[in-house]
Design a protein around this motif. Structure first.
Motif, PDB file in Angstrom:
ATOM      1  N   SER A   1     -10.225  -1.230   2.862  1.00 15.60           N
ATOM      2  CA  SER A   1      -9.135  -1.089   3.829  1.00 15.60           C
ATOM      3  C   SER A   1      -9.680  -0.571   5.147  1.00 15.60           C
ATOM      4  O   SER A   1     -10.806  -0.076   5.230  1.00 15.60           O
ATOM      5  CB  SER A   1      -8.074  -0.120   3.295  1.00 15.60           C
TER       6      SER A   1
ATOM      7  N   GLU B   1       0.865  -1.182   0.000  1.00 13.55           N
ATOM      8  CA  GLU B   1       0.000   0.000   0.000  1.00 13.55           C
ATOM      9  C   GLU B   1       0.895   1.223   0.000  1.00 13.55           C
ATOM     10  O   GLU B   1       1.798   1.349   0.831  1.00 13.55           O
ATOM     11  CB  GLU B   1      -0.922   0.013   1.226  1.00 13.55           C
TER      12      GLU B   1
ATOM     13  N   SER C   1      -2.956  -5.199   9.285  1.00 16.06           N
ATOM     14  CA  SER C   1      -2.777  -3.968  10.062  1.00 16.06           C
ATOM     15  C   SER C   1      -1.575  -3.208   9.517  1.00 16.06           C
ATOM     16  O   SER C   1      -0.718  -3.765   8.824  1.00 16.06           O
ATOM     17  CB  SER C   1      -2.595  -4.276  11.551  1.00 16.06           C
ATOM     18  N   THR C   2      -1.530  -1.931   9.830  1.00 14.61           N
ATOM     19  CA  THR C   2      -0.472  -1.094   9.285  1.00 14.61           C
ATOM     20  C   THR C   2       0.590  -0.780  10.323  1.00 14.61           C
ATOM     21  O   THR C   2       0.289  -0.620  11.506  1.00 14.61           O
ATOM     22  CB  THR C   2      -1.041   0.218   8.714  1.00 14.61           C
TER      23      THR C   2
ATOM     24  N   GLN D   1      -2.952 -10.050   8.179  1.00 16.25           N
ATOM     25  CA  GLN D   1      -4.340 -10.349   7.821  1.00 16.25           C
ATOM     26  C   GLN D   1      -4.813 -11.643   8.474  1.00 16.25           C
ATOM     27  O   GLN D   1      -5.970 -11.744   8.904  1.00 16.25           O
ATOM     28  CB  GLN D   1      -4.487 -10.431   6.301  1.00 16.25           C
TER      29      GLN D   1
ATOM     30  N   LYS E   1       0.814  -8.999   1.220  1.00 14.53           N
ATOM     31  CA  LYS E   1       0.296  -8.173   2.314  1.00 14.53           C
ATOM     32  C   LYS E   1      -1.186  -8.482   2.586  1.00 14.53           C
ATOM     33  O   LYS E   1      -1.581  -8.692   3.723  1.00 14.53           O
ATOM     34  CB  LYS E   1       0.477  -6.682   1.976  1.00 14.53           C
TER      35      LYS E   1
ATOM     36  N   LEU F   1       2.195  -2.432   5.391  1.00 17.29           N
ATOM     37  CA  LEU F   1       1.253  -3.460   5.829  1.00 17.29           C
ATOM     38  C   LEU F   1       1.999  -4.697   6.309  1.00 17.29           C
ATOM     39  O   LEU F   1       2.971  -5.125   5.693  1.00 17.29           O
ATOM     40  CB  LEU F   1       0.305  -3.836   4.689  1.00 17.29           C
TER      41      LEU F   1
ATOM     42  N   TYR G   1      -8.075  -7.470   6.504  1.00 13.88           N
ATOM     43  CA  TYR G   1      -7.031  -6.652   5.893  1.00 13.88           C
ATOM     44  C   TYR G   1      -5.827  -6.744   6.827  1.00 13.88           C
ATOM     45  O   TYR G   1      -5.959  -7.169   7.987  1.00 13.88           O
ATOM     46  CB  TYR G   1      -7.531  -5.198   5.783  1.00 13.88           C
TER      47      TYR G   1
ATOM     48  N   THR H   1       2.912   3.860   4.887  1.00 12.74           N
ATOM     49  CA  THR H   1       2.224   2.664   5.349  1.00 12.74           C
ATOM     50  C   THR H   1       3.025   1.417   4.962  1.00 12.74           C
ATOM     51  O   THR H   1       3.454   1.275   3.817  1.00 12.74           O
ATOM     52  CB  THR H   1       0.827   2.595   4.706  1.00 12.74           C
TER      53      THR H   1
END
Length: 667
Positions: A250, A154, A218-219, A428, A241, A233, A216, A231
């Motif tokens: 997202s 991302e 996490s960042t 994820q 990712k 991921l 999704y 970002t």
């Protein structure tokens, strides 16, 4: 009363020159009172956004978009197809929380994009401008994609206009989130977890995080150049990712913006970005305080495993039930009640716990029945050891056992550097696992608190059975390590706790840990431990110490202080230095105050303007005794009473690493 208003808003757009001198259309949305503004534009057909707080530019034009599998660039070659603006305003009520009624008021701009190539992929970016910050997220709508979508990166960045001091913990480390916060310039960071809190050179207080994280990754945030945060991921083991089919949404990328440190704590932006309550007001979800044998295990009095010093025995449980009932509390946690615990239980390997079979010397049925006779409910405990293959095979049986026994809360631990010794807790895979367990628990009328979890992103609004979680370095480090330094507890409210309730496990009144490991202690005073119950928000608060250490007058505050609030106000604060918080009890007219400092002693004046201006209160004050600090008589608490009203100013003296706790009882 809930009010909801959705109105069309005029689309604001202006034309400005870019670096090449071309004209490009800029779309913008401002918060309801105009405090924060987001601008969006395509620069050379690539999406960019920027953020202003009043006249201060916070984020300069920053990248958006994705890299997909096979090096497909999904961050450029776009056209703007449509832009929609709207306004939303409602007030909603928490089932439990630090504030009963929360206003959700924002202006939204939805930008719909489409690539100009043969695939003509569509992307929707939703922006929301609040007076306490901004948020945006990506929606990849269904568009006839035949193959699975693999997000490899991302490209979202936050280009800070100016440098600032950041409070951070490192990402991709073995102990997950359990590290001491450091502070250093944004421009010197490596890869860090969120919430990431920054004090900019202009004095603004910023917190970068995410909200409503579903299916999704996490960042984390990485600094690659200058003051840019990108970002990053958290990946699957194979490097992908995010993997989805047909469509994805997202999490919200969030930036809370305050003019003082307390503004960040009084912001409910993370909660507002989550979906409304899906469970209603379930009877089994209740805020409470609880006792446990946990601290005795950490200081070496008992063991988690079976043997001579076994903590989880029927006799020990009955003794703790007797104590819990005598002190007027109703919940007790007994770790180690089940089979599978060994002296190596915390090491990285696929431990095999049973979630239905009691340990030797522990009779679960008898303990639960004895508790019911005394009005004490047992809290369930599942330590997975991060062996989720084993846990998923037994989860229904384990939860069904608790439902049969009338247990309504379960603590679930995930000790281990990776889930199944393979996947990050916050990739994820972990995100989906933790949400699955939460929803599964609701099927069995169970409320949950997680240890070694994925970080909080506001799920408690949608699923109020999500009570609290750890996700930081807690009290147990004081038992067997060098301990948490005094500034740790006045950093947490402005970092980790901005994401949601933390099970820090406070209440160790014997701060010198006389029965523990030689040389180990809490680096703070007893009065500071009392203050944590107000400064640290959680709907469930442990009273962590040994029962015999509560035979002191200061224990009265812990019996009185509630865990559910109507309102919260941060009265004064500086990150890493001190904090003073006042909260109003949801079930009475009383207010409570907690004030804590780092290693520096302080004199603080607190205007009592938060009190009812027409009432008089008895202030029951629990303060560091004269001459008390971390190293001088730290357990000494001076208890006093005085009559006060809203026009008064309360003067507090906090010893080094000390604190003050006050109950304002309405007369």
């Amino acid at each position: 009363m809930i009010k909801k208003l959705i109105l069309p808003a005029l689309l604001l757009s202006i034309s400005i020159g870019n670096a090449q001198g071309k004209k490009t259309k800029t779309y913008e949305v401002a918060s309801p009172e105009g405090k924060n503004k987001i601008q969006f534009q395509l620069v050379d057909n690539a999406p960019k956004y920027s953020v202003n707080h009043g006249k201060i530019q916070v984020i300069t034009p920053s990248d958006m978009g994705f890299m997909l599998k096979n090096n497909e660039d999904f961050s450029k070659n776009f056209d703007v197809v449509k832009v929609e603006n709207s306004t939303f305003d409602e007030t909603w009520q928490q089932v439990w929380g630090e504030k009963k009624k929360i206003r959700n008021h924002y202006n939204q701009m939805v930008v719909k994009l489409q690539q100009k190539n043969a695939e003509k992929r569509k992307l929707e970016i939703q922006f929301r401008a609040y007076d306490d910050g901004i948020a945006f997220r990506y929606v990849y709508p269904k568009q006839g994609t035949k193959d699975s979508i693999f997000i490899m990166d991302e490209k979202t960045t936050f280009n800070l206009k100016e440098d600032g001091k950041a409070w951070w913990i490192p990402a991709y480390k073995e102990n997950r989130y359990e590290y001491l916060y450091k502070d250093s310039p944004v421009s010197t960071l490596d890869t860090v977890h969120t919430p990431l809190t920054v004090e900019s050179k202009s004095g603004l207080k910023l917190s970068f995080h995410e909200a409503n994280l579903i299916d999704y990754a996490s960042t984390t945030l990485v600094n690659n150049t200058g003051t840019q945060l990108k970002t990053d991921l958290v990946p699957w083991a194979d490097g992908v990712k995010v993997r989805v089919k047909d469509t994805f949404t997202s999490s919200w990328r969030t930036l809370q913006i305050g003019e003082n440190a307390g503004d960040l704590i009084e912001s409910y932006l993370i909660l507002n970005l989550n979906e409304p309550n899906k469970l209603g007001n379930p009877s089994y979800v209740k805020p409470f305080k609880y006792f446990g044998i946990w601290w005795a295990m950490h200081i070496g009095k008992y063991t988690f495993w079976e043997g001579e010093k076994q903590g989880a025995t029927t006799d020990h449980a009955k003794d703790y039930i007797d104590f819990t009932a005598k002190e007027g509390l109703h919940h007790l946690l007994i770790e180690g009640w089940n089979k599978g615990w060994t002296p190596a239980w915390y090491e990285n390997k696929m431990h095999m716990f049973s979630f239905t079979q009691s340990a030797d010397n522990f009779d679960l049925d008898k303990v639960v029945e004895y508790g019911k006779e005394k009005g004490v409910e047992l809290i369930g405990y599942h330590e997975t050891g991060s062996n989720l293959i084993n846990y998923m095979k037994q989860i229904d049986a384990g939860f069904a056992l608790y439902k049969k026994l009338g247990i309504h809360t379960v603590k679930i631990g995930h000790v281990g550097s990776k889930l199944n010794m393979k996947e990050w807790h916050h990739g994820q895979f972990g995100v989906n696992y933790f949400r699955y367990v939460l929803q599964k628990a609701a099927e069995y009328d169970l409320a949950v608190f997680y240890h070694e979890p994925i970080k909080d992103t506001g799920e408690r609004r949608t699923y109020p059975n999500m009570l609290a979680r750890e996700a930081a370095r807690g009290q147990e480090y004081n038992a067997w390590s060098e301990g948490n330094p005094p500034n740790h507890v006045v950093i947490l409210p402005f970092t980790r706790m901005l994401s949601g309730p933390m099970d820090y496990t406070p209440g160790v009144l014997d701060v010198e840990i006389k029965q523990g490991y030689p040389g180990k202690r809490v680096h703070g005073t007893t009065a500071q431990q009392l203050a944590m119950y107000v400064c640290f928000y959680s709907p469930i608060q442990m009273l962590a110490d040994l029962p015999e250490n509560y035979a002191v007058p200061a224990f009265q505050f812990l019996k009185d202080v509630p865990t559910d609030w109507t309102d919260t106000k941060v009265l004064n604060a500086e990150i890493g230095q001190y904090i003073t918080t006042a909260r109003k009890d949801r079930n009475s007219d009383d207010w409570y105050l907690g004030s804590m400092t780092n290693e520096k002693a302080r004199d603080i004046s607190v205007p009592l303007t938060f009190l009812d201006s027409k009432a008089t209160y008895e202030a029951q004050i629990y303060a560091d005794a004269e001459g008390t600090d971390e190293t001088h008589n730290p357990s000494a608490v001076a208890i006093s009473k005085k009559t006060v009203k809203a026009s008064d100013v309360l003067k507090l003296h906090l010893g080094g690493a000390g604190g003050t706790a006050v109950r304002f009882k309405k007369l």
